[in-house]
Scaffold this active site. Structure first.
Site, short mmCIF file in Angstrom:
data_model
loop_
_atom_site.label_atom_id
_atom_site.label_comp_id
_atom_site.label_asym_id
_atom_site.label_seq_id
_atom_site.Cartn_x
_atom_site.Cartn_y
_atom_site.Cartn_z
CG ASP A 1 5.54 -7.88 -2.49
OD1 ASP A 1 4.56 -7.70 -1.80
OD2 ASP A 1 6.36 -7.10 -2.98
CG ASP B 1 1.72 -4.35 -1.15
OD1 ASP B 1 2.26 -4.07 0.01
OD2 ASP B 1 2.36 -5.18 -1.78
#
Length: 166
Positions: A121, A139
């Site tokens: 991330d 995401d």
């Protein structure tokens, strides 16, 4: 071969390539946990190792069981998506786009879990000291796909109620 069997995988592949390219760039340029302010007070680039799910749910570096749990959930979700692709009318571009986004995003994060044992991330939005959990391109696509799928289902239900089903 119906166009949906070309459109969904091709679109998903483009999403996977964008997701993996962005993650490879982060891995090459940012040591783990490094933070680089881009827009002070609002947006950073970071390198986060997320062993959990969305928003860091079950993100625990001391155990590894969640890796297999989330890999299993991904495979189950992709099975449901495959069924939905097969049963979606070929002209329902909104629903097919939603399914392509979900597929590409799910596979992008799945690749990370297989390759790294965690998901990379790197997008960190915040206001002051309040941070949204870091996330990535996969995401974004999963969330956008879920939203589009919800809209497609609403539209289809509305059309059924009117008797104008596509």
């Amino acid at each position: 071969m119906p166009k949906r069997y070309v459109y969904v995988p091709t679109s998903a592949l483009l999403i996977i390539l964008l997701d993996q390219a962005s993650k490879l760039w982060i891995l090459a340029k940012f040591p783990l946990w490094q933070v680089k302010p881009v827009i002070p007070g609002f947006f950073n680039l970071v390198h986060v190792a997320n062993r959990g799910a969305a928003f860091g749910f079950l993100n625990n570096s001391d155990t590894n069981w969640q890796l297999y749990l989330f890999m299993g959930f991904t495979l189950l979700a992709l099975s449901v998506v495959a069924y939905l692709v097969r049963t979606t009318p070929p002209n329902d571009r909104l629903q097919l786009t939603a399914l392509a986004c979900i597929t590409g995003g799910a596979l992008g994060n799945f690749i990370d879990r297989v390759r790294l044992d965690y998901v990379v991330d790197f997008l960190d939005f915040y206001v002051g000291k309040v941070h949204w959990p870091a996330f990535n391109v996969a995401d974004i696509c999963i969330c956008a796909g879920a939203g589009l799928l919800f809209l497609a289902f609403l539209r289809n239900e509305k059309n059924k109620a009117k008797g104008t089903e596509k």
